[in-house]
Structure formats: C-alpha cells, structure tokens
Design an enzyme around this catalytic site. Structure first.
Site, mmCIF file in Angstrom:
data_model
loop_
_atom_site.group_PDB
_atom_site.id
_atom_site.type_symbol
_atom_site.label_atom_id
_atom_site.label_comp_id
_atom_site.label_asym_id
_atom_site.label_seq_id
_atom_site.Cartn_x
_atom_site.Cartn_y
_atom_site.Cartn_z
ATOM 1 C CE1 TYR A 1 -1.676 3.501 12.845
ATOM 2 C CE2 TYR A 1 0.384 2.484 13.523
ATOM 3 C CZ TYR A 1 -0.387 3.080 12.554
ATOM 4 O OH TYR A 1 0.123 3.260 11.288
ATOM 5 C CG ASN B 1 -4.156 7.580 5.487
ATOM 6 O OD1 ASN B 1 -4.312 6.392 5.759
ATOM 7 N ND2 ASN B 1 -3.474 8.406 6.286
ATOM 8 N NE ARG C 1 -3.147 2.659 2.690
ATOM 9 C CZ ARG C 1 -3.155 3.424 3.768
ATOM 10 N NH1 ARG C 1 -2.678 2.984 4.917
ATOM 11 N NH2 ARG C 1 -3.633 4.649 3.709
ATOM 12 C CG HIS D 1 -1.041 8.942 3.500
ATOM 13 N ND1 HIS D 1 -1.221 7.594 3.707
ATOM 14 C CD2 HIS D 1 -0.628 9.434 4.688
ATOM 15 C CE1 HIS D 1 -0.904 7.281 4.954
ATOM 16 N NE2 HIS D 1 -0.538 8.399 5.576
ATOM 17 C CD1 TRP E 1 3.411 3.306 10.285
ATOM 18 C CD2 TRP E 1 2.452 3.431 8.255
ATOM 19 N NE1 TRP E 1 3.849 4.458 9.688
ATOM 20 C CE2 TRP E 1 3.275 4.557 8.456
ATOM 21 C CE3 TRP E 1 1.757 3.288 7.052
ATOM 22 C CZ2 TRP E 1 3.404 5.551 7.480
ATOM 23 C CZ3 TRP E 1 1.893 4.274 6.101
ATOM 24 C CH2 TRP E 1 2.706 5.397 6.319
ATOM 25 C CG ASN F 1 -4.875 3.566 8.732
ATOM 26 O OD1 ASN F 1 -4.938 2.572 8.001
ATOM 27 N ND2 ASN F 1 -4.393 4.731 8.320
HETATM 28 C C1 NOJ Z 1 -1.338 6.887 10.506
HETATM 29 C C2 NOJ Z 1 -0.861 7.582 9.264
HETATM 30 O O1 NOJ Z 1 -1.653 7.214 8.173
HETATM 31 C C3 NOJ Z 1 0.613 7.380 8.979
HETATM 32 O O2 NOJ Z 1 0.976 8.298 8.014
HETATM 33 C C4 NOJ Z 1 1.409 7.522 10.265
HETATM 34 O O3 NOJ Z 1 2.783 7.500 10.037
HETATM 35 C C5 NOJ Z 1 0.997 6.433 11.211
HETATM 36 N N1 NOJ Z 1 -0.393 6.629 11.538
HETATM 37 C C6 NOJ Z 1 1.787 6.368 12.509
HETATM 38 O O4 NOJ Z 1 1.527 7.490 13.270
#
Ligand code: NOJ
Length: 487
Positions: free
Chosen positions: A319, A185, A95, A140, A434, A317
């Site tokens: 985390y 994004n 991606r 992005h 990522w 996305n």
């Molecule tokens: C989401 C973002 O899409 C990406 O650009 C970023 O580096 C990561 N989170 C980590 O923070």
C-alpha cells in the site's frame, strides 16, 4: 539528502500517470480482493463457530467505532449480487478467504461442517459460471476461537496439525475448481498486531519480545505443512499453485549514509525476509538472527526441509512506503521496531488516504517488486492487495462519496509501477485491488472505506460503484487510452 529531494521531485512529476491494459502481458490477471470476516456477516448462521475476531470486536475498547463483523456488508446473503458486480466490472479473478470456523466450527478438524462447504461451493460455482477465477486464501486472521482458548492458538506448535487438516479439507472439497491457493494472509500482521502491539485479535502484548516470533514461526510451519499436503495428495491431479501473502512497505533509505542504507535493508529483512528467507534460503535473515538471538525460534532440521521451497508464487500486499533512518532506540514502542534499530519517517507530500499509515507513493511498489525479484531469484509474484481508503463521512452527499478521483489517481500510479516492474524483468503475473466493497476495516471498524464499490451502511447496505470502479471497467475493456484525458 539530495537523493531524497530528487525522489520527491520525481514523485510529483510522475503523477498522475496514464496507463492502459496494453502495458501488461496478455495473460496478466486483474482481480479484486476481500476477506471473510470483513464482508460475510451471518456470524451465527450456517453453523459457523466463533473466531478470535468475534471475541475481540465484542470486547470493549478494541474497535474505534465500537462496531463488529456480525453483519458487515452481508456478503453471506448477497454473494450472487457481489459476483455479478465483479463480472460487470470485467475482472478476471476474485480473491476471497474461507472462514476456518465455517468449515470446522471449533477448529479441531474432527467434523466437517457441510453448511460451510456448501456456502463456498456456491461462491466458487457462481464465479466460474461468470468466467471469474477464484484465488482462495485459507487464513485471513479469523482463527477459530476454540483453538485460541483451548490450546493457545498460534502460540502452540500443535496448531500446525490443525491447519494442515483444515487445508487438506479445503483442497479435497474445492481443489477440483480452485487452482490458486494462498495459505496465510500477512503473517506479519498477525504476529505483530496480534501479539506485540495488541491492536488486532487476539490482542496480546504481554510478551511482546518473544510471542510475535513464535507466532510467526508457527505460521511458517503451518504454511509449509499445507504446501506439503497439497504436493503429496493433490498436485498431480489438481495441478494448482500455492502461495503465501506477505505485506511490505517499501523502505527507502533516508540518506546516502551507510547507516541509513543498512537500516532500510534491515527493515525489508524484518518484513519480507522474515517469511521468504526460510522458504528460499532455509533460515531467517542473518540480521534477524543477530539482533534477536534467543528471541527467535530455531528451525529443526526436519522443519527446515519442510519449509524449503514450499512456494509456487509470492503474494504481495502493498500500500505504501517509508523513509527509513538508523536509530538505536526506536521512537515506536514495542520490541518489533526496537530490534530493527531504525525509525520510520513520514515526509511524503502525496498522503491523501484516510488511514494515517497510508501515503501514496506509487514508485515504491516498483521497488518492492524488483527487490523480491532480485532477492529471491525472480519468483512468480501476484500483487494480492493494493488500494487506498476514504474516511467515512456522514455529512457528505452520496455523489461526492462516489466521485473518488484520488483513488483513480492512486490506481493509475500503482498500475504504472507494476507495468514498469514487469518491463524491468520482475515476473509479476497478476494484480488485485483491495477491495471490491467498503467493509469492516479491523480496529478501524467502518470508519475507513477501501471499496471500489460504496456500501450504504445506513440504507439497506445498497452497493453503489464508485468512479474508480467505472474507471477500472473501462481500463479492463481496453478503453483507457494512454494519452486519454485525466479523469
Ligand atoms: C491488508 C489486509 O489483508 C486487509 O484485510 C486490510 O483490510 C487491508 N490491508 C487494508 O488495511
């Protein structure tokens, strides 16, 4: 409160998990992700126009280590080597994002910059030659600067037209080979960090109670316009799919109290519902409309029709997670949090990542996936980003920086969570790490390293795969036994 303690216990006991490729369906896609501004560099080559991030990074005081993306990891010149790496590690997909101002240097859509087209053609062809599927993000965060300066960028509804022209051009140029597209994004980060807190380009915070909602509204319309042009002109011939990437921290109620539970529900509506409700239900979530009143733009009838069902898959996305408590006055500044009447609490034990917002809570991913499945009638979902960062550390020897045990543990936990969500019934089709490489982490500059592959910033940008890259390589080959030894 009992519930919260149980959850924490569950987390501790569940860690670290062992997971293997056989826990996933046979056609499940495993990929790595990057974005243009964070890795390309070559900011003045190939006739590229400036973006709002070029301007922002060159403004005093915006980036913690005073760095910028002028060169970053020089992917522009090293894309072949980077694609070889993806192939060597055994990933199915990559991606990446297209820099809008490489295609239209001033964003206006009058004259296509063929050098930009050639650059992305080369990447796509190199990927396909290695059997790697491209997943391409159109936006992005790197808006052509001219669009911002000349007409207000995302604040102006006219942007929808320019985004549609740009998307149309990309579909026409690359769509014979690219079958998976992501329009935008994390529109939430552009809206909130770009126009409320101001920590991202274009750094606005002066009208934080209205601009984020306007910017989000225009991003939703732009997404829908791109989806619509694809249906009209390309879908039959090219047969690709179009997604939107939302970001979401799981929101776990801080207690069983009804106020905390509804605060957590609000939090999810203000993150995912903001973007997915208009698409699946034709309007913003009720709680947003009630709490924001006139701050929230309204969809005109014809816009509603355009937006409705404008999605083939949800990109997520994810985390981290948070406990959420009811609060009428949020301790976090800015109208975005105030309007949600909640506060985010941080009490996890497992918070080892370098970014202060990134707590390692694998089961939160399973919950978000199941929440999306339940709330939006089980759409296809790709986890388009997941990963953790280490702090840049000059004084540690290279071998220590490469031995990223915690990242291996992170992936094991989060991949297990994805496998569990699939067993629960969520239609998860793929997972992207990522990131492929350490890179420019926005306002944090180069102080945070998210890569599977270490980049030696001081010595010629040499790439060194970390332990987590080798762990993935074995995992993808199916050599990670379920009961295998801890890394
Ligand atoms: C989401 C973002 O899409 C990406 O650009 C970023 O580096 C990561 N989170 C980590 O923070």
């Amino acid at each position: 409160m009992v519930k919260k303690e149980e959850l924490l216990k569950d987390y501790e006991q569940a860690e670290p998990r062992n997971v293997s490729k056989t826990d996933f369906p046979p056609n499940f896609v495993f990929g790595v992700a990057t974005s243009a501004y964070q890795i390309e560099g070559a900011c003045e080559e190939g006739n590229r126009g400036a973006s709002i991030w070029d301007d922002f990074t060159h403004t005093e005081g915006k980036i913690i280590d005073k760095s910028n993306g002028d060169v970053t990891v020089d992917h522009y010149h090293r894309y072949k080597e980077d694609i070889d790496l993806i192939a060597k590690l055994g990933f199915d997909a990559y991606r990446f994002s297209i820099s809008w101002s490489r295609i239209f240097p001033d964003g206006l859509g009058t004259k296509i910059n063929m050098e930009g087209i050639t650059f992305y053609n080369n990447i796509i062809d190199a990927l396909l030659q290695k059997g790697i599927q491209p997943y391409v993000t159109l936006y992005h965060w790197d808006l052509p600067l001219h669009l911002h300066e000349s007409m207000g960028g995302w604040l102006n509804k006219e942007i929808v037209k320019y985004f549609e022209i740009y998307a149309d051009t990309c579909f026409a140029s690359f769509g014979d080979r690219v079958k998976n597209w992501i329009t935008i994004n994390e529109p939430l980060q552009t809206a909130v960090n770009g126009y409320c807190t101001g920590i991202f380009a274009p750094g606005r915070h002066q009208h934080s109670s209205t601009e984020p909602y306007l910017v989000a509204h225009h991003q939703i319309l732009a997404h829908a316009a791109a989806f619509s042009v694809y249906q009209r002109k390309y879908k039959d011939k090219q047969g690709g799919n179009i997604g939107l990437v939302v970001d979401c921290e799981w929101a776990e109620a801080n207690s069983d109290k009804i106020e905390d539970k509804s605060a957590a529900a609000r939090r999810l509506d203000f993150q995912i519902g903001w973007y997915l409700h208009p698409i699946y239900y034709g309007d913003y979530p009720e709680v947003m409309r009630n709490n924001l009143g006139d701050q929230l733009p309204k969809f005109m009838q014809k816009d509603k029709e355009l937006v409705r069902n404008s999605l083939d898959f949800v990109g997520l996305n994810h985390y981290t997670s948070r406990f959420i408590a009811h609060a009428t006055k949020s301790p976090e500044e800015g109208s975005f949090y105030e309007a949600q009447e909640m506060e985010r609490l941080v009490e996890w034990e497992g918070g080892e990542a370098a970014s202060e917002w990134l707590y390692v809570v694998p089961w939160g991913l399973r919950k978000v996936l199941n929440y999306i499945a339940k709330t939006y009638n089980n759409p296809p979902i790709y986890v388009t980003e997941n990963g953790m960062d280490d702090e840049e550390n000059d004084s540690s020897p290279l071998h220590e920086m490469l031995d990223d045990k915690l990242r291996v543990r992170y992936f094991k936990g989060y991949l297990s969570a994805v496998a569990q969500a699939i067993k629960d019934g969520a239609d998860v089709r793929g997972y992207f790490v990522w990131s492929l490489l350490d890179n420019f982490e926005w306002a944090q500059g180069y102080t945070k390293r998210f890569g599977l592959v270490y980049v030696d910033y001081k010595n010629g940008l040499v790439r060194h795969p970390k332990s987590s890259a080798y762990w993935f390589m074995r995992f993808l080959k199916g050599n990670e036994e379920k009961n295998g030894k801890e890394e």
